[in-house]
Scaffold this motif. Structure first.
Motif, PDB file in Angstrom:
ATOM      1  N   ASN A 111       0.880  -1.307  -0.050  1.00 36.74           N
ATOM      2  CA  ASN A 111       0.018   0.173   0.102  1.00 36.74           C
ATOM      3  C   ASN A 111       0.709   1.378   0.000  1.00 36.74           C
ATOM      4  OD1 ASN A 111      -2.386  -1.107  -0.133  1.00 36.74           O
ATOM      5  ND2 ASN A 111      -2.902  -1.183   2.009  1.00 36.74           N
ATOM      6  N   ARG A 112       1.999   1.084   0.782  1.00 33.76           N
ATOM      7  CA  ARG A 112       2.880   2.427   0.866  1.00 33.76           C
ATOM      8  C   ARG A 112       3.652   2.800  -0.542  1.00 33.76           C
ATOM      9  NH1 ARG A 112       4.639   0.235   5.859  1.00 33.76           N
ATOM     10  NH2 ARG A 112       6.238  -0.592   4.941  1.00 33.76           N
ATOM     11  N   ARG A 113       3.813   1.698  -1.269  1.00 31.60           N
ATOM     12  CA  ARG A 113       4.499   1.756  -2.677  1.00 31.60           C
ATOM     13  C   ARG A 113       3.747   1.799  -3.568  1.00 31.60           C
ATOM     14  NH1 ARG A 113       7.430  -0.748   1.137  1.00 31.60           N
ATOM     15  NH2 ARG A 113       9.900  -0.646   1.171  1.00 31.60           N
ATOM     16  N   LEU A 114       2.457   1.116  -3.726  1.00 33.78           N
ATOM     17  CA  LEU A 114       1.707   1.172  -4.924  1.00 33.78           C
ATOM     18  C   LEU A 114       0.194   1.785  -4.813  1.00 33.78           C
ATOM     19  CD1 LEU A 114       2.379  -2.458  -6.030  1.00 33.78           C
ATOM     20  CD2 LEU A 114       3.382  -0.508  -6.983  1.00 33.78           C
ATOM     21  N   PHE A 115      -0.060   2.278  -3.654  1.00 27.80           N
ATOM     22  CA  PHE A 115      -1.433   2.727  -3.384  1.00 27.80           C
ATOM     23  C   PHE A 115      -2.585   1.899  -3.570  1.00 27.80           C
ATOM     24  CE2 PHE A 115       1.782   6.061  -4.061  1.00 27.80           C
ATOM     25  CZ  PHE A 115       1.927   6.665  -2.899  1.00 27.80           C
ATOM     26  N   MET A 116      -2.541   0.702  -3.458  1.00 24.93           N
ATOM     27  CA  MET A 116      -3.590  -0.151  -4.087  1.00 24.93           C
ATOM     28  C   MET A 116      -4.524  -0.175  -3.219  1.00 24.93           C
ATOM     29  SD  MET A 116      -1.151  -3.621  -5.253  1.00 24.93           S
ATOM     30  CE  MET A 116      -2.489  -4.326  -6.069  1.00 24.93           C
ATOM     31  N   GLY A 117      -4.995   0.082  -1.927  1.00 23.25           N
ATOM     32  CA  GLY A 117      -5.899   0.190  -1.178  1.00 23.25           C
ATOM     33  C   GLY A 117      -6.199  -1.111  -0.470  1.00 23.25           C
ATOM     34  N   LEU A 118      -5.355  -1.949  -0.191  1.00 23.24           N
ATOM     35  CA  LEU A 118      -5.242  -3.321   0.332  1.00 23.24           C
ATOM     36  C   LEU A 118      -5.897  -3.038   1.569  1.00 23.24           C
ATOM     37  CD1 LEU A 118      -2.144  -5.009  -1.107  1.00 23.24           C
ATOM     38  CD2 LEU A 118      -4.345  -4.898  -2.249  1.00 23.24           C
ATOM     39  N   PHE A 119      -6.993  -4.001   1.887  1.00 18.42           N
ATOM     40  CA  PHE A 119      -7.745  -3.932   2.876  1.00 18.42           C
ATOM     41  C   PHE A 119      -7.488  -5.119   3.954  1.00 18.42           C
ATOM     42  CE2 PHE A 119     -11.594  -4.396   5.925  1.00 18.42           C
ATOM     43  CZ  PHE A 119     -11.509  -3.065   6.593  1.00 18.42           C
ATOM     44  N   ASP A 120      -7.723  -6.262   3.694  1.00 24.98           N
ATOM     45  CA  ASP A 120      -7.353  -7.338   4.369  1.00 24.98           C
ATOM     46  C   ASP A 120      -6.922  -8.476   3.516  1.00 24.98           C
ATOM     47  OD1 ASP A 120      -9.729  -8.372   3.150  1.00 24.98           O
ATOM     48  OD2 ASP A 120     -11.037  -8.443   5.063  1.00 24.98           O
ATOM     49  N   TYR A 121      -6.703  -9.757   4.549  1.00 27.24           N
ATOM     50  CA  TYR A 121      -6.285 -10.743   3.743  1.00 27.24           C
ATOM     51  C   TYR A 121      -6.671 -12.090   4.047  1.00 27.24           C
ATOM     52  CZ  TYR A 121      -2.230 -13.964   2.261  1.00 27.24           C
ATOM     53  OH  TYR A 121      -1.443 -14.925   1.815  1.00 27.24           O
ATOM     54  N   GLU A 122      -7.199 -13.060   3.058  1.00 30.14           N
ATOM     55  CA  GLU A 122      -7.673 -14.387   3.572  1.00 30.14           C
ATOM     56  C   GLU A 122      -6.679 -15.448   2.875  1.00 30.14           C
ATOM     57  OE1 GLU A 122     -11.431 -14.774   2.063  1.00 30.14           O
ATOM     58  OE2 GLU A 122     -10.896 -14.287  -0.300  1.00 30.14           O
ATOM     59  N   ALA A 123      -6.432 -16.626   3.573  1.00 29.20           N
ATOM     60  CA  ALA A 123      -5.433 -17.641   3.053  1.00 29.20           C
ATOM     61  C   ALA A 123      -5.885 -18.742   3.345  1.00 29.20           C
ATOM     62  CB  ALA A 123      -4.102 -17.242   3.439  1.00 29.20           C
ATOM     63  N   HIS A 124      -5.548 -19.944   2.674  1.00 28.65           N
ATOM     64  CA  HIS A 124      -6.053 -21.325   2.944  1.00 28.65           C
ATOM     65  C   HIS A 124      -4.600 -22.155   2.625  1.00 28.65           C
ATOM     66  CE1 HIS A 124      -6.909 -22.542  -1.022  1.00 28.65           C
ATOM     67  NE2 HIS A 124      -7.851 -21.589  -0.990  1.00 28.65           N
ATOM     68  N   TYR A 125      -4.447 -23.235   3.298  1.00 24.77           N
ATOM     69  CA  TYR A 125      -3.592 -24.382   2.816  1.00 24.77           C
ATOM     70  C   TYR A 125      -4.272 -25.075   1.824  1.00 24.77           C
ATOM     71  CZ  TYR A 125      -1.043 -23.608   7.526  1.00 24.77           C
ATOM     72  OH  TYR A 125      -0.695 -23.052   8.386  1.00 24.77           O
ATOM     73  N   ALA A 126      -3.557 -25.741   0.915  1.00 25.46           N
ATOM     74  CA  ALA A 126      -3.851 -26.224  -0.195  1.00 25.46           C
ATOM     75  C   ALA A 126      -2.967 -27.671  -0.297  1.00 25.46           C
ATOM     76  CB  ALA A 126      -3.885 -25.465  -1.614  1.00 25.46           C
ATOM     77  N   HIS A 127      -3.900 -28.668  -0.606  1.00 28.58           N
ATOM     78  CA  HIS A 127      -3.223 -29.982  -0.581  1.00 28.58           C
ATOM     79  C   HIS A 127      -3.754 -30.581  -1.817  1.00 28.58           C
ATOM     80  CE1 HIS A 127      -3.471 -34.511   0.291  1.00 28.58           C
ATOM     81  NE2 HIS A 127      -2.349 -34.475  -0.200  1.00 28.58           N
ATOM     82  N   TYR A 128      -2.902 -30.940  -2.788  1.00 27.79           N
ATOM     83  CA  TYR A 128      -2.943 -31.575  -4.213  1.00 27.79           C
ATOM     84  C   TYR A 128      -2.589 -32.924  -3.898  1.00 27.79           C
ATOM     85  CZ  TYR A 128      -4.106 -26.987  -6.522  1.00 27.79           C
ATOM     86  OH  TYR A 128      -4.754 -25.875  -6.775  1.00 27.79           O
ATOM     87  N   ALA A 129      -3.452 -33.989  -3.947  1.00 24.38           N
ATOM     88  CA  ALA A 129      -2.903 -35.153  -3.796  1.00 24.38           C
ATOM     89  C   ALA A 129      -2.481 -35.753  -4.982  1.00 24.38           C
ATOM     90  CB  ALA A 129      -4.151 -36.058  -3.210  1.00 24.38           C
ATOM     91  N   ARG A 130      -1.954 -36.849  -5.126  1.00 28.84           N
ATOM     92  CA  ARG A 130      -1.329 -37.570  -6.462  1.00 28.84           C
ATOM     93  C   ARG A 130      -2.619 -37.416  -7.608  1.00 28.84           C
ATOM     94  NH1 ARG A 130       2.741 -41.183  -7.471  1.00 28.84           N
ATOM     95  NH2 ARG A 130       3.282 -41.405  -5.591  1.00 28.84           N
ATOM     96  N   GLY A 131      -2.387 -36.729  -8.630  1.00 30.15           N
ATOM     97  CA  GLY A 131      -3.383 -36.860  -9.564  1.00 30.15           C
ATOM     98  C   GLY A 131      -4.118 -35.686  -9.605  1.00 30.15           C
ATOM     99  N   ALA A 132      -3.994 -34.823  -8.569  1.00 37.36           N
ATOM    100  CA  ALA A 132      -4.890 -33.457  -8.611  1.00 37.36           C
ATOM    101  C   ALA A 132      -4.273 -32.390  -9.350  1.00 37.36           C
ATOM    102  CB  ALA A 132      -5.205 -32.956  -6.974  1.00 37.36           C
ATOM    103  N   PHE A 133      -5.291 -31.517  -9.567  1.00 39.18           N
ATOM    104  CA  PHE A 133      -4.982 -30.391 -10.598  1.00 39.18           C
ATOM    105  C   PHE A 133      -5.999 -29.384 -10.283  1.00 39.18           C
ATOM    106  CE2 PHE A 133      -7.603 -33.404 -12.682  1.00 39.18           C
ATOM    107  CZ  PHE A 133      -8.807 -32.614 -13.111  1.00 39.18           C
ATOM    108  N   TYR A 134      -5.955 -28.287 -10.993  1.00 40.35           N
ATOM    109  CA  TYR A 134      -6.700 -27.071 -11.129  1.00 40.35           C
ATOM    110  C   TYR A 134      -6.544 -26.414 -12.425  1.00 40.35           C
ATOM    111  CZ  TYR A 134      -9.437 -23.240  -9.100  1.00 40.35           C
ATOM    112  OH  TYR A 134     -10.608 -22.375  -8.855  1.00 40.35           O
ATOM    113  N   LYS A 135      -7.368 -26.551 -13.310  1.00 42.64           N
ATOM    114  CA  LYS A 135      -7.566 -26.250 -14.592  1.00 42.64           C
ATOM    115  C   LYS A 135      -7.483 -24.679 -14.603  1.00 42.64           C
ATOM    116  CE  LYS A 135      -8.298 -30.048 -17.054  1.00 42.64           C
ATOM    117  NZ  LYS A 135      -7.154 -30.572 -17.716  1.00 42.64           N
ATOM    118  N   LEU A 183      -9.823  -5.519  -1.313  1.00 40.79           N
ATOM    119  CA  LEU A 183     -10.278  -4.210  -1.057  1.00 40.79           C
ATOM    120  C   LEU A 183     -11.460  -4.199  -0.162  1.00 40.79           C
ATOM    121  CD1 LEU A 183     -10.479  -2.763  -4.750  1.00 40.79           C
ATOM    122  CD2 LEU A 183      -8.720  -2.688  -3.199  1.00 40.79           C
ATOM    123  N   HIS A 184     -11.738  -3.148   0.612  1.00 40.89           N
ATOM    124  CA  HIS A 184     -12.763  -3.085   1.478  1.00 40.89           C
ATOM    125  C   HIS A 184     -14.096  -3.291   1.039  1.00 40.89           C
ATOM    126  CE1 HIS A 184     -15.103  -2.246   4.918  1.00 40.89           C
ATOM    127  NE2 HIS A 184     -15.453  -1.070   4.568  1.00 40.89           N
TER     128      HIS A 184
END
Length: 212
Positions: free
Chosen positions: A98-122, A203-204
């Motif tokens: 935000n200090r550098r790019l003035f993007m107005g980022l407000f918060d953050y969400e995140a999850h662990y992701a597990h791809y088992a053998r054979g898994a993908f995401y098109k 963003l908010h």
């Protein structure tokens, strides 16, 4: 777990310049090795029941689709010290951008992701223009000794194109950042268990409470 600050101001400058110039950045490592190790141990110690099948769409549009994605996810929470340490680090990252790019980022969400053998995401995008408050996507990889033949690479495509502009091996500690609306991307089939943390700076939205 007390956060161990690894990124320097120069690193944040480099990331911001890359985002401003081309919209994405790939770093061999961003965080302190101790934090990467703690996160890797944390995700490896989760039980199978801790993960849920990932779907496509959000809220009322959510659905499972085995032809599009086959990964499993678990959201990070503030009541776990290791999760909190990572989320605190991302809060610092948010302020730095935000200090550098003035993007107005407000918060953050995140999850662990597990791809088992054979898994993908098109091929998909994380946010559609005008329809989401997700602005900046992050991915942290938690896979020691990953080999090219193990698959699971992240393909980043040029906007409105089938041209792959970046192929990222999910090596331990590698950190990827890109504009959520701009870049279609894909996780190709993995041939061994693959772990990561996917996150989104938002963003908010006054009608939606922060998830974290």
């Amino acid at each position: 777990m007390k956060p161990l600050i690894h990124p320097t101001e120069a690193t944040y400058d480099y990331i911001a310049d890359a985002i401003a110039d081309k919209g994405y950045c790939v770093l061999p490592q961003l965080l302190h090795a101790n934090m990467n190790n703690a996160l890797q141990q944390r995700v490896m110690n989760l039980d199978e029941d801790d993960f849920k099948r990932a779907g496509i769409g959000r809220e009322q549009d959510f659905q499972l689709n085995n032809t599009v994605r086959r990964d499993e996810t678990r959201w990070l929470t503030l009541d776990n010290s290791i999760d909190k340490a990572y989320l605190d680090q991302m809060a610092e990252f948010r302020l730095a951008m935000n200090r550098r790019l003035f993007m107005g980022l407000f918060d953050y969400e995140a999850h662990y992701a597990h791809y088992a053998r054979g898994a993908f995401y098109k091929k998909h995008v994380d946010a559609f223009k005008g329809e989401s408050n997700r602005v900046l996507t992050t991915v942290l990889y938690l896979n020691p000794e990953w080999q090219e033949a193990d698959g699971g690479q992240l393909f980043i495509y040029a906007a409105d194109s089938d041209t792959v502009i970046e192929s990222v091996n999910p090596n331990f500690g590698c950190f990827v950042i890109f504009l959520s609306e701009q870049f279609p991307h894909e996780v190709v089939k993995s041939y061994r268990d693959r772990y990561s943390i996917a996150g989104w700076f938002r963003l908010h939205d006054p009608l939606q409470a922060p998830l974290i």
